[in-house]
Scaffold this motif. Structure first.
Motif, PDB file in Angstrom:
ATOM      1  N   LEU A  44       0.799  -1.227   0.000  1.00  0.00           N
ATOM      2  CA  LEU A  44       0.000   0.000   0.000  1.00  0.00           C
ATOM      3  C   LEU A  44       0.837   1.285   0.000  1.00  0.00           C
ATOM      4  O   LEU A  44       0.546   2.210  -0.774  1.00  0.00           O
ATOM      5  CB  LEU A  44      -0.967   0.003   1.190  1.00  0.00           C
ATOM      6  CG  LEU A  44      -2.197  -0.892   1.033  1.00  0.00           C
ATOM      7  CD1 LEU A  44      -3.072  -0.806   2.264  1.00  0.00           C
ATOM      8  CD2 LEU A  44      -2.986  -0.503  -0.205  1.00  0.00           C
ATOM      9  N   PRO A  45       1.884   1.406   0.845  1.00  0.00           N
ATOM     10  CA  PRO A  45       2.699   2.629   0.779  1.00  0.00           C
ATOM     11  C   PRO A  45       3.335   2.828  -0.598  1.00  0.00           C
ATOM     12  O   PRO A  45       3.448   3.961  -1.076  1.00  0.00           O
ATOM     13  CB  PRO A  45       3.768   2.403   1.861  1.00  0.00           C
ATOM     14  CG  PRO A  45       3.160   1.418   2.798  1.00  0.00           C
ATOM     15  CD  PRO A  45       2.329   0.517   1.943  1.00  0.00           C
ATOM     16  N   VAL A  46       3.738   1.718  -1.241  1.00  0.00           N
ATOM     17  CA  VAL A  46       4.322   1.815  -2.584  1.00  0.00           C
ATOM     18  C   VAL A  46       3.265   2.294  -3.569  1.00  0.00           C
ATOM     19  O   VAL A  46       3.532   3.150  -4.429  1.00  0.00           O
ATOM     20  CB  VAL A  46       4.893   0.456  -3.027  1.00  0.00           C
ATOM     21  CG1 VAL A  46       5.496   0.548  -4.421  1.00  0.00           C
ATOM     22  CG2 VAL A  46       5.925  -0.045  -2.030  1.00  0.00           C
ATOM     23  N   PHE A  68      -1.215   2.427 -13.944  1.00  0.00           N
ATOM     24  CA  PHE A  68      -0.117   1.997 -13.086  1.00  0.00           C
ATOM     25  C   PHE A  68      -0.307   2.459 -11.645  1.00  0.00           C
ATOM     26  O   PHE A  68       0.372   1.982 -10.743  1.00  0.00           O
ATOM     27  CB  PHE A  68       1.212   2.541 -13.623  1.00  0.00           C
ATOM     28  CG  PHE A  68       1.579   2.002 -14.977  1.00  0.00           C
ATOM     29  CD1 PHE A  68       2.163   0.753 -15.099  1.00  0.00           C
ATOM     30  CD2 PHE A  68       1.334   2.734 -16.125  1.00  0.00           C
ATOM     31  CE1 PHE A  68       2.510   0.240 -16.342  1.00  0.00           C
ATOM     32  CE2 PHE A  68       1.677   2.241 -17.375  1.00  0.00           C
ATOM     33  CZ  PHE A  68       2.263   0.991 -17.483  1.00  0.00           C
ATOM     34  N   MET A  69      -1.211   3.405 -11.447  1.00  0.00           N
ATOM     35  CA  MET A  69      -1.454   3.954 -10.122  1.00  0.00           C
ATOM     36  C   MET A  69      -2.030   2.902  -9.165  1.00  0.00           C
ATOM     37  O   MET A  69      -1.622   2.809  -8.010  1.00  0.00           O
ATOM     38  CB  MET A  69      -2.419   5.140 -10.237  1.00  0.00           C
ATOM     39  CG  MET A  69      -2.744   5.840  -8.944  1.00  0.00           C
ATOM     40  SD  MET A  69      -4.004   7.144  -9.166  1.00  0.00           S
ATOM     41  CE  MET A  69      -3.149   8.262 -10.269  1.00  0.00           C
ATOM     42  N   ASN A  70      -2.977   2.113  -9.643  1.00  0.00           N
ATOM     43  CA  ASN A  70      -3.634   1.153  -8.754  1.00  0.00           C
ATOM     44  C   ASN A  70      -4.075  -0.131  -9.464  1.00  0.00           C
ATOM     45  O   ASN A  70      -3.948  -1.225  -8.923  1.00  0.00           O
ATOM     46  CB  ASN A  70      -4.853   1.793  -8.079  1.00  0.00           C
ATOM     47  CG  ASN A  70      -5.789   2.452  -9.084  1.00  0.00           C
ATOM     48  OD1 ASN A  70      -5.636   2.335 -10.300  1.00  0.00           O
ATOM     49  ND2 ASN A  70      -6.784   3.159  -8.572  1.00  0.00           N
ATOM     50  N   TYR A  71      -4.576  -0.019 -10.689  1.00  0.00           N
ATOM     51  CA  TYR A  71      -5.165  -1.173 -11.349  1.00  0.00           C
ATOM     52  C   TYR A  71      -4.169  -2.292 -11.611  1.00  0.00           C
ATOM     53  O   TYR A  71      -4.427  -3.461 -11.291  1.00  0.00           O
ATOM     54  CB  TYR A  71      -5.822  -0.753 -12.663  1.00  0.00           C
ATOM     55  CG  TYR A  71      -6.272  -1.912 -13.512  1.00  0.00           C
ATOM     56  CD1 TYR A  71      -7.410  -2.636 -13.174  1.00  0.00           C
ATOM     57  CD2 TYR A  71      -5.547  -2.306 -14.637  1.00  0.00           C
ATOM     58  CE1 TYR A  71      -7.823  -3.720 -13.940  1.00  0.00           C
ATOM     59  CE2 TYR A  71      -5.949  -3.380 -15.410  1.00  0.00           C
ATOM     60  CZ  TYR A  71      -7.076  -4.084 -15.054  1.00  0.00           C
ATOM     61  OH  TYR A  71      -7.476  -5.165 -15.808  1.00  0.00           O
ATOM     62  N   VAL A 121       6.515  -4.387  -9.404  1.00  0.00           N
ATOM     63  CA  VAL A 121       7.744  -3.637  -9.688  1.00  0.00           C
ATOM     64  C   VAL A 121       7.550  -2.726 -10.896  1.00  0.00           C
ATOM     65  O   VAL A 121       8.068  -1.604 -10.930  1.00  0.00           O
ATOM     66  CB  VAL A 121       8.920  -4.610  -9.933  1.00  0.00           C
ATOM     67  CG1 VAL A 121      10.194  -3.845 -10.238  1.00  0.00           C
ATOM     68  CG2 VAL A 121       9.108  -5.530  -8.737  1.00  0.00           C
ATOM     69  N   VAL A 122       6.784  -3.207 -11.866  1.00  0.00           N
ATOM     70  CA  VAL A 122       6.579  -2.448 -13.102  1.00  0.00           C
ATOM     71  C   VAL A 122       5.908  -1.104 -12.817  1.00  0.00           C
ATOM     72  O   VAL A 122       6.296  -0.069 -13.389  1.00  0.00           O
ATOM     73  CB  VAL A 122       5.733  -3.264 -14.096  1.00  0.00           C
ATOM     74  CG1 VAL A 122       5.277  -2.392 -15.270  1.00  0.00           C
ATOM     75  CG2 VAL A 122       6.525  -4.458 -14.613  1.00  0.00           C
TER      76      VAL A 122
END
Length: 260
Positions: A145-147, A211-214, A231-232
């Motif tokens: 979550l922090p990432v 890339f933000m969440n999905y 990682v991506v």
């Protein structure tokens, strides 16, 4: 960085001179954001799921997107309102100072009222997670979550910076923000898989909110994604930040000052 934190501290002290206004504005903004999610929840409770995503799984997407966008409005308020610097000619005063204009913009004003949106996003995220504890990847989800929030913040700031850069040629950017910030981040509240192919392409390239969440959620929520997507996503966010910063520097080199 020492100068940045010094300027940020001054901005916070200035805001705290009006504590009641800060508390009221923060509460009001958070309440508006809660109402927004309640409308989404009403739809999901009626139809059970969206393309196999339950209300709590969508709540994870929504919480990350909402908190990230609100964090952007907190730390980059002057970038978001950069139009004023072009229209009123204030940007010239930043260029004559021995500090990067971007550093000055990021440290000049923290919009602490937007913390209400951060709290709202994290609250929805917490409620959603409490109903997903049976997932085999639940502890991966908590760890990541922090990432995810950091990735979302970087992408939001990058979108805001690229939009602000357009002001060097257009001066006004309010209309652009509808398409480059508000619409994509609202779209990120839902699974990207529900959108048509051309829109998915935009959300993975030009406006990379996927890339933000999905994308990491497809693995963390057992939707068919692979572990390397964890990682991506942050790597894509850093790459996009580099592109946004390069575009910003390009814009400054082509800035001709405000005049009539």
């Amino acid at each position: 960085m020492k100068l940045y934190f010094t300027l940020v501290g001054a901005s916070i002290r200035a805001r705290m001179q009006y504590k009641f206004n800060f508390l009221f504005s923060t509460f009001s903004y958070g309440l508006i954001m809660v109402t927004d999610f309640l409308m989404l929840a009403a739809i999901l409770l009626r139809f059970d799921d969206i393309r196999g995503w339950s209300i709590y799984e969508v709540g994870v997407l929504y919480g990350i997107s909402s908190a990230s966008m609100s964090l952007y409005r907190v730390v980059a308020a002057e970038i978001h309102d950069f139009e004023r610097y072009m229209v009123e000619g204030e940007f010239d005063s930043l260029l004559i100072r021995p500090v990067s204009p971007l550093t000055l913009l990021l440290s000049r004003n923290l919009d602490l009222n937007r913390i209400g949106g951060v709290v709202q996003g994290l609250s929805i995220l917490g409620i959603s997670l409490s109903h997903l504890t049976a997932l085999p990847t639940f502890f991966w989800l908590l760890w990541y979550l922090p990432v995810a929030l950091g990735t979302g913040l970087i992408i939001s700031v990058s979108l805001g910076l690229m939009t602000a850069t357009l002001a060097f040629w257009t001066h006004r950017i309010r209309e652009f923000q509808v398409f480059t910030l508000y619409a994509p981040t609202n779209a990120a509240n839902y699974p990207v898989s529900i959108y048509p192919g051309w829109l998915k392409w935009i959300f993975f390239t030009v406006l990379p909110v996927a890339f933000m969440n999905y994308l990491p959620a497809t693995f963390l929520l057992q939707k068919g994604g692979e572990w390397y997507l964890l990682v991506v996503s942050p790597m894509a966010a850093l790459l996009f930040a580099g592109v946004a910063f390069s575009f910003w520097r390009f814009g400054i080199r082509h800035y001709h000052s405000t005049g009539s």
